[in-house]
Design an enzyme around this catalytic site. Structure first.
Site, PDB file in Angstrom:
ATOM      1  N   GLY A 155      38.200  23.360  24.569  1.00  0.00           N
ATOM      2  CA  GLY A 155      38.696  24.038  25.757  1.00  0.00           C
ATOM      3  C   GLY A 155      38.627  25.543  25.610  1.00  0.00           C
ATOM      4  N   TYR A 156      39.107  26.028  24.474  1.00  0.00           N
ATOM      5  CA  TYR A 156      39.062  27.465  24.191  1.00  0.00           C
ATOM      6  C   TYR A 156      37.616  27.951  24.145  1.00  0.00           C
ATOM      7  CZ  TYR A 156      39.967  31.850  21.680  1.00  0.00           C
ATOM      8  OH  TYR A 156      40.023  33.172  21.301  1.00  0.00           O
ATOM      9  N   ALA A 157      36.761  27.216  23.424  1.00  0.00           N
ATOM     10  CA  ALA A 157      35.363  27.615  23.278  1.00  0.00           C
ATOM     11  C   ALA A 157      34.645  27.625  24.620  1.00  0.00           C
ATOM     12  CB  ALA A 157      34.652  26.685  22.305  1.00  0.00           C
ATOM     13  N   SER A 159      35.907  28.050  27.558  1.00  0.00           N
ATOM     14  CA  SER A 159      36.380  29.173  28.373  1.00  0.00           C
ATOM     15  C   SER A 159      35.791  30.487  27.890  1.00  0.00           C
ATOM     16  CB  SER A 159      37.913  29.236  28.359  1.00  0.00           C
ATOM     17  OG  SER A 159      38.413  29.631  27.087  1.00  0.00           O
ATOM     18  N   LYS A 160      35.670  30.667  26.582  1.00  0.00           N
ATOM     19  CA  LYS A 160      35.155  31.936  26.053  1.00  0.00           C
ATOM     20  C   LYS A 160      33.655  32.087  26.310  1.00  0.00           C
ATOM     21  CE  LYS A 160      39.012  33.651  24.580  1.00  0.00           C
ATOM     22  NZ  LYS A 160      39.559  34.894  25.138  1.00  0.00           N
TER      23      LYS A 160
END
Length: 279
Positions: A155-157, A159-160
């Site tokens: 999820g973090y990856a 989004s980034k």
């Protein structure tokens, strides 16, 4: 002479860690700083520390995933400090650890929503102000997973990586109006976010590599990103707008490489040249 005396800077997620250091550095360089976060106590502390050192800053609470709240905050900034010249999107969420079939869907989406939608909202609010005045710079912080796989931080990856592409699209849309957008990777910094990865059961289970990196001595000081962003605000790296700059970069060396990076279309989210020919 302070380089940013006539600058109004906005820093989201400015209540602690990297964001606080970015806000400090902007104020040290002479900028009037608006510090935004969902937590009033933390940004009040940041503003008090800036003011104690002779700077000028205001604290404003807002949830960046709420566009109405973002619009209201930018109106208050214009009233109290003037129109924004620099926007730094430092807010971030990384709560969903593990393979996607084990991640709670709502938690996974919350990471994407805060990181990506929040950055879209602030960019959308700031860009017209900057374009109307014919100047402005936007810095979006990226990080792990931007240009590579991050299996247990999807999820973090995701989004980034999306923020990196958002930065490129925004810059290509606004650079003709003298508004430039940049992506900055601060590197692995010991923050409240990384502490959660180190101390929670899910973090220990799914992200053991973070602990190993710290044990190996990888711990980038937040001042590295703060100094880089001050240089961006002063126009030092305008020729690299739309590209990725890193907190670990030697800034003098990076400046000397500008022409070669632009010629090679480096520091961008691209397929290889061979892959592009196949598309």
């Amino acid at each position: 002479m302070a380089r940013l005396t006539d600058t109004v800077a906005v820093v989201t997620g400015g209540g602690r860690g990297i964001g606080r250091e970015i806000a400090f550095q902007q104020a040290r360089e002479g900028a009037r700083v608006a510090v935004i976060s969902r937590t009033a106590k933390e940004i009040d502390e940041t503003v008090s520390m800036i003011e104690a050192n002779g700077g000028r800053a205001i604290a404003l609470t807002a949830d960046v995933s709420d566009y109405t709240a973002v619009e209201n905050v930018f109106a208050k900034i214009a009233e109290q400090l003037g129109p924004v010249d620099l926007l730094v999107n430092n807010h971030g969420s990384f709560q969903a650890f593990g393979p996607i079939w084990e991640c709670d869907p709502e938690t996974w989406w919350q990471d994407v929503e805060i990181n990506l939608r929040g950055s879209f909202h602030t960019c959308r609010a700031a860009s017209p102000i900057m374009l109307e005045r014919g100047k402005g710079r936007i810095v979006n912080l990226v990080g792990g997973g931007t240009g590579n796989s991050f299996p247990h931080g999807s999820g973090y990856a995701s989004s980034k990586a999306a923020i990196m592409r958002l930065t490129e699209c925004l810059n290509d849309t606004t650079v003709g109006g003298s508004v430039r957008a940049f992506a900055v990777d601060p590197g692995l910094v010991r923050t409240a976010m990384t502490e959660m990865q180190l101390t929670t059961e899910a973090g220990k289970r799914f992200l053991p590599g973070i602990q190993q990196l710290f044990e190996d001595g990888i711990n980038v000081e937040p001042t590295r990103a703060a100094l880089l962003i001050a240089d961006i605000a002063a126009g030092r790296f305008d020729a690299l707008a739309g590209r990725l700059l890193c907190g670990v970069d030697d800034r003098d060396a990076l400046e000397s490489q500008i022409e070669s990076l632009v010629a090679a279309d480096g520091r961008a989210l691209r397929f290889t040249a061979l892959e592009q020919k196949k598309l």
